[in-house]
Design a protein around this motif. Structure first.
Motif, PDB file in Angstrom:
ATOM      1  N   GLN A 635       3.217  -8.295  -0.705  1.00 35.89           N
ATOM      2  CA  GLN A 635       1.883  -7.714  -0.722  1.00 35.89           C
ATOM      3  C   GLN A 635       1.583  -7.240  -2.140  1.00 35.89           C
ATOM      4  O   GLN A 635       2.477  -6.821  -2.879  1.00 35.89           O
ATOM      5  CB  GLN A 635       1.806  -6.567   0.279  1.00 35.89           C
ATOM      6  N   VAL A 654      -3.424   0.087  -2.696  1.00 35.96           N
ATOM      7  CA  VAL A 654      -4.409   0.369  -1.644  1.00 35.96           C
ATOM      8  C   VAL A 654      -5.550   1.184  -2.248  1.00 35.96           C
ATOM      9  O   VAL A 654      -5.581   1.456  -3.450  1.00 35.96           O
ATOM     10  CB  VAL A 654      -3.753   1.102  -0.465  1.00 35.96           C
ATOM     11  N   LEU A 713       3.150   4.140   5.022  1.00 34.29           N
ATOM     12  CA  LEU A 713       3.152   3.123   3.985  1.00 34.29           C
ATOM     13  C   LEU A 713       4.524   3.034   3.332  1.00 34.29           C
ATOM     14  O   LEU A 713       5.107   4.030   2.915  1.00 34.29           O
ATOM     15  CB  LEU A 713       2.088   3.449   2.935  1.00 34.29           C
ATOM     16  N   ASN A 735       2.186  -2.814   7.615  1.00 39.01           N
ATOM     17  CA  ASN A 735       2.213  -2.037   6.366  1.00 39.01           C
ATOM     18  C   ASN A 735       0.805  -1.805   5.841  1.00 39.01           C
ATOM     19  O   ASN A 735       0.377  -0.668   5.679  1.00 39.01           O
ATOM     20  CB  ASN A 735       3.086  -2.709   5.312  1.00 39.01           C
ATOM     21  N   ILE A 736       0.033  -2.885   5.543  1.00 41.18           N
ATOM     22  CA  ILE A 736      -1.361  -2.753   5.120  1.00 41.18           C
ATOM     23  C   ILE A 736      -2.191  -3.881   5.727  1.00 41.18           C
ATOM     24  O   ILE A 736      -1.678  -4.962   6.039  1.00 41.18           O
ATOM     25  CB  ILE A 736      -1.514  -2.814   3.580  1.00 41.18           C
ATOM     26  N   GLN A 738      -4.625  -6.694   4.774  1.00 41.25           N
ATOM     27  CA  GLN A 738      -4.711  -7.441   3.516  1.00 41.25           C
ATOM     28  C   GLN A 738      -6.068  -8.139   3.417  1.00 41.25           C
ATOM     29  O   GLN A 738      -6.385  -9.019   4.235  1.00 41.25           O
ATOM     30  CB  GLN A 738      -3.578  -8.470   3.438  1.00 41.25           C
ATOM     31  N   GLY A 825      -2.216  -2.798   9.877  1.00 40.22           N
ATOM     32  CA  GLY A 825      -1.552  -1.842   9.004  1.00 40.22           C
ATOM     33  C   GLY A 825      -0.376  -1.157   9.650  1.00 40.22           C
ATOM     34  O   GLY A 825       0.089  -1.528  10.740  1.00 40.22           O
ATOM     35  N   TYR A 826       0.087  -0.084   8.977  1.00 41.77           N
ATOM     36  CA  TYR A 826       1.313   0.593   9.398  1.00 41.77           C
ATOM     37  C   TYR A 826       1.163   1.389  10.685  1.00 41.77           C
ATOM     38  O   TYR A 826       2.131   1.898  11.227  1.00 41.77           O
ATOM     39  CB  TYR A 826       1.828   1.504   8.276  1.00 41.77           C
ATOM     40  N   ASP A 849      -4.980   2.212   3.932  1.00 36.63           N
ATOM     41  CA  ASP A 849      -4.107   1.202   4.555  1.00 36.63           C
ATOM     42  C   ASP A 849      -4.644  -0.200   4.308  1.00 36.63           C
ATOM     43  O   ASP A 849      -4.351  -1.124   5.054  1.00 36.63           O
ATOM     44  CB  ASP A 849      -3.966   1.465   6.059  1.00 36.63           C
ATOM     45  N   ARG A 850      -5.413  -0.374   3.207  1.00 33.44           N
ATOM     46  CA  ARG A 850      -6.019  -1.671   2.937  1.00 33.44           C
ATOM     47  C   ARG A 850      -5.670  -2.117   1.525  1.00 33.44           C
ATOM     48  O   ARG A 850      -5.909  -1.385   0.555  1.00 33.44           O
ATOM     49  CB  ARG A 850      -7.531  -1.609   3.102  1.00 33.44           C
TER      50      ARG A 850
END
Length: 857
Positions: A635, A654, A713, A735-736, A738, A825-826, A849-850
């Motif tokens: 990422q 992010v 995160l 995680n995020i 995307q 995301g997470y 989270d982006r």
């Protein structure tokens, strides 16, 4: 001809009971009708008289016509079918269902390449020829230059004028006004057909009997004589004429369909596409009725030409007088030769124990085997004994060679050996073999002792080659009972190969060679594999991997590791960034047209162009195809000054809006570096398609790993993040969220997508998912247009708020006027995954989270 009463006499007015006003007008009308009929009859009689062309009757005239057409005598008998016409079309009865061309030796019905023109002059040593008229002659074709003394074959290479042409070779003598340049020196017969004296020749114009590799047939109906009629053929792409001798003959008379005194001679020849035929007679004169060219053999059988039987083969294993032969030797014959080029069909081996070479009651007979090798089974050959061997071969027409001379060999004093392996796959004669086919043998075993399997020697050669120079010749200590043929070893185009193997024991040494197995490759080596959604809903749908025929297939890890596309997904470092290369592939998607999965949605990929497939849009850039693209292994993280990075260790970048993220991705393009940017919806879709097929289903969390979907995160290479890894691409979900370039929703919540040709122009579509719905995808969009195809990406068209009703196991959230974010995301739990898609932010929006991912073309 006139009527006996014309006109009919009217009734007189003074007769009793006469009513002239009623009757006489009717008689006048009747007279008018008969007068008209009489005129018509006279016209018909005049036309028939002209049609008789001087013959006594129409029957005589028609008889003369059919005689001229076919040289076939016949009569007309009342209303019955004309026997002469039946005879003329008898060739259609005999040789139907083939592409054909017929030489009738009549103007307008001839295959002859030119009717001929007078020669003016040709000088010895010169390559020019002057003729009365050059029209009708074609450059590159052959003609007959003939006079009373000589006939020679010449080829026209140029036409300079209406009277001068150039030939391919200098003239060997001077030619004068008594010569002609023509396509035939045969002499036409008034009753049809031609007379062919010794030395007479005939050359056809270009004919086409088919483009495949089938043997063509030429059938010539000729009178019986001691003369020989030799056929030559030449393909348009070659310069040389090849002599062909008849293979089958069918004498006339009786119920044969061939006239008494004539015989049909069938010649077989390989000729693809346009080609030419040529005849030449030797010895006694003959009459030729017809020449028929067919797309394949007639299959009618007949007397075989004994001169065209296969030659006697050579026994190559064992050698004459060889000793120490094991109990189960592999017998080998070589030197299959067919004078007429007919393909090999079978070989037969006989073993005798008689010192007088008696094979009347052989000890062992192999029977007819479809290979030039044969493995003797155990229990036939006693130890310490001398045996005698002979063989013969047969072609596909059933013509059998003579037996070879017998040779002797002696077996070992005692038997302890490694058993001869058997090739289990492919089977002998198998076709449609792909490039990376796996050959399998029987298990290692021994007779008369114990041993361990040390190695297997694998040999592959082209069918037209020999074992002295095989294309593959390797002993493997690892691949002992199976071998996947290395990439690029075999050629496609239906090329024929032969394989054999030999097991080697640690103590007992080599086995005999296995029997040879012949196989034929595919026309195209594209490796095609796909997946079909057999049922929607249930949380993650039901799925089945399929082949190009939409049939279910079983796969293993090796299936994908050996597939050129999957094997080509590799890690590479570019500009200090950890990237993963994705090679170009081709795709077909839609609904299955028929069969078990009819009407179900499928996706299918191929490693090379195949009819019906198109290049995936991920491999289009500025209107041109590209060989690959690269996607960040990790990422995207920050790399000062103001760049995106794909490196292990940091947290993902992010809280950055879409436009800034795009700019930071493009900022890597400095110092001669080009092609970097934010990954696109098409690049993501290519990965999703490959992963979907390899996973065998859509629920990526269950099939690959959960990923970081229930925490905080984490670093891009954290072990929890790395649970969501496919072929080296880490953190594909979790995680995020995307951000993905190239897919948006418009003000009406309809998708807009970048054009599929890589020109970066957004295309409106007709697909509008339910706005504001937070749900789980059940079906994917398939809307397409001139410049876009949503079927190439995974954009939801319908969704359900209940997780257990979804088909892909992943979350879908969509609002109007938003950009696409992928993966979850997470904190998205079960909703995160390879097919999670979110539209809830415009270009200027940010979130903790982006983030995004780097790519390069």
């Amino acid at each position: 001809m006139t009527l006996p009463r014309n006109p009919i006499t009217p009734i007189r007015d003074d007769e009793p009971n006469a009513t002239p006003a009623l009757w006489n007008s009717r008689y006048e009308e009747i007279d008018q009708n008969f007068t008209n009929l009489d005129g018509r009859q006279s016209s018909v009689e005049a036309e028939i008289s002209a049609a008789r062309t001087g013959k006594a009757s129409v029957a005589d005239a028609i008889g003369a016509i059919v005689t001229q057409l076919g040289g076939i005598s016949g009569t007309l008998n009342g209303m019955a079918s004309p026997v002469g016409v039946q005879n003329a079309v008898n060739l259609d009865w005999l040789y139907s269902n083939h592409r054909f061309a017929i030489e009738f030796f009549m103007q307008g019905y001839t295959l002859q390449n030119h009717p001929g023109t007078s020669v003016i002059s040709g000088v010895m040593g010169d390559d020019s020829l002057d003729v009365a008229d050059t029209s009708g002659f074609k450059i590159g074709e052959d003609y007959l230059l003939s006079d009373a003394a000589t006939t020679v074959l010449v080829r026209v290479t140029a036409i300079h004028s209406g009277s001068r042409m150039r030939l391919s070779a200098n003239l060997l003598r001077t030619w004068g006004a008594t010569a002609r340049l023509t396509g035939s020196t045969l002499t036409a017969r008034s009753e049809g057909g031609v007379n062919a004296v010794a030395g007479a020749q005939w050359v056809s114009r270009a004919i086409n009997l088919g483009a495949d590799e089938t043997l063509r047939a030429v059938v010539i109906r000729r009178s019986e004589s001691s003369g020989e009629l030799q056929l030559f053929s030449r393909e348009a792409s070659t310069n040389s004429w090849i002599s062909r001798w008849w293979v089958l003959r069918r004498p006339g008379g009786g119920t044969s369909g061939v006239p008494e005194g004539f015989t049909d001679y069938e010649y077989l020849l390989p000729m693809q596409g346009d080609g030419y035929l040529r005849l030449q007679t030797t010895g006694e004169a003959m009459v030729i009725r017809h020449i028929v060219g067919l797309g394949s053999g007639t299959g009618l059988g007949g007397e075989r030409n004994p001169l065209l039987r296969p030659s006697v083969p050579t026994l190559s294993r064992p050698r004459a007088g060889e000793t120490n032969i094991p109990e189960t030797p592999t017998l080998s014959a070589s030197n299959y030769v067919s004078p007429s080029g007919i393909a090999f069909a079978t070989a037969q081996f006989q073993i005798s124990s008689s010192a007088t070479y008696s094979f009347d009651n052989p000890l062992h007979d192999s029977g007819e085997k479809p290979a030039m090798t044969y493995s003797v089974p155990a229990g036939v050959l006693a130890a310490a004994t001398t045996f005698y061997l002979r063989c013969r071969v047969k072609d596909v027409l059933g013509m059998v060679s003579d037996w070879s001379s017998a040779i002797s060999f002696r077996t070992k004093e005692t038997y302890a050996y490694v058993n001869t392996p058997i090739i289990a796959t492919p089977t002998n004669g198998q076709t449609e073999i792909p490039a990376r086919y796996t050959i399998q043998t029987s298990a290692f075993s021994t007779t008369g002792g114990t041993d361990t399997h040390a190695t297997t020697l694998w040999q592959i050669r082209q069918a037209v080659g020999s074992w002295t120079n095989p294309i593959y010749n390797t002993a493997h200590a690892t691949y002992k009972t199976y071998l996947t043929i290395p990439a690029s070893l075999l050629a496609d185009g239906q090329t024929q190969y032969v394989v054999r193997v030999r097991h080697t024991g640690t103590a007992l040494g080599n086995s005999e060679w296995s029997s040879e197995v012949t196989f034929t490759t595919k026309q195209l080596f594209a490796q095609i594999i796909g997946i079909v959604c057999t049922a929607v809903g249930g949380g993650a749908g039901s799925w089945q991997r399929i082949d190009e025929s939409y049939d279910a297939i079983a796969t293993t890890t090796a299936t994908f590791n050996n597939h050129p596309t999957y094997a080509g997904v590799i890690e590479q470092a570019i500009d200090g960034q950890a990237m993963v290369r994705v090679p170009k592939f081709y795709v077909k998607t839609g609904t299955v047209p028929s069969g078990t999965y009819e009407g179900r949605r499928y996706w299918m990929i191929a490693d090379r162009p195949v009819p019906g497939f198109s290049v995936h849009p991920a491999f289009m850039n500025a209107g041109a195809e590209i060989a690959q693209y690269w996607v960040g292994k990790y990422q995207a993280a920050a790399d000062n000054p103001s760049k995106l990075a794909s490196v292990p260790g940091p947290l993902p970048l992010v809280s950055t809006d879409f436009t800034t993220m795009q700019a930071r991705a493009s900022a890597r393009n400095t110092g001669g570096i080009t092609g970097f940017g934010m990954w696109s919806i098409y690049q993501l879709a290519a990965i999703q398609m490959l992963a979907l097929i390899e996973m065998g289903g859509a629920d990526s969390q269950s099939l690959i790993g959960r990923g970081n979907v229930s925490g905080t995160l984490l670093a891009v290479d954290n072990a929890t993040v790395a649970q969501a890894t496919w072929r080296g691409i880490v953190g594909l979900w979790g995680n995020i969220w995307q951000m993905v370039d190239g897919l948006q929703t418009d003000a009406n919540s309809r998708y807009t997508i970048l054009d599929k040709n890589g020109n970066r122009t957004y295309q409106p579509t007709a697909t509008r998912p339910v706005a504001g719905l937070s749900a789980y995808t059940t079906t994917m969009a398939a809307d397409d247009g001139v410049n876009y195809d949503l079927g190439m990406v995974f954009a939801p068209s319908t969704a359900d708020p209940t997780f257990s009703n979804g088909t892909y196991g992943d979350l879908f959230l969509q609002y109007s006027g938003c950009l696409a974010c992928h993966g979850g995301g997470y904190s998205n739990g079960n909703g995160a995954g390879l097919f999670a898609l979110l539209f809830n932010s415009a270009a200027g929006g940010t979130s903790g989270d982006r983030g995004s991912r780097l790519a390069k073309v």
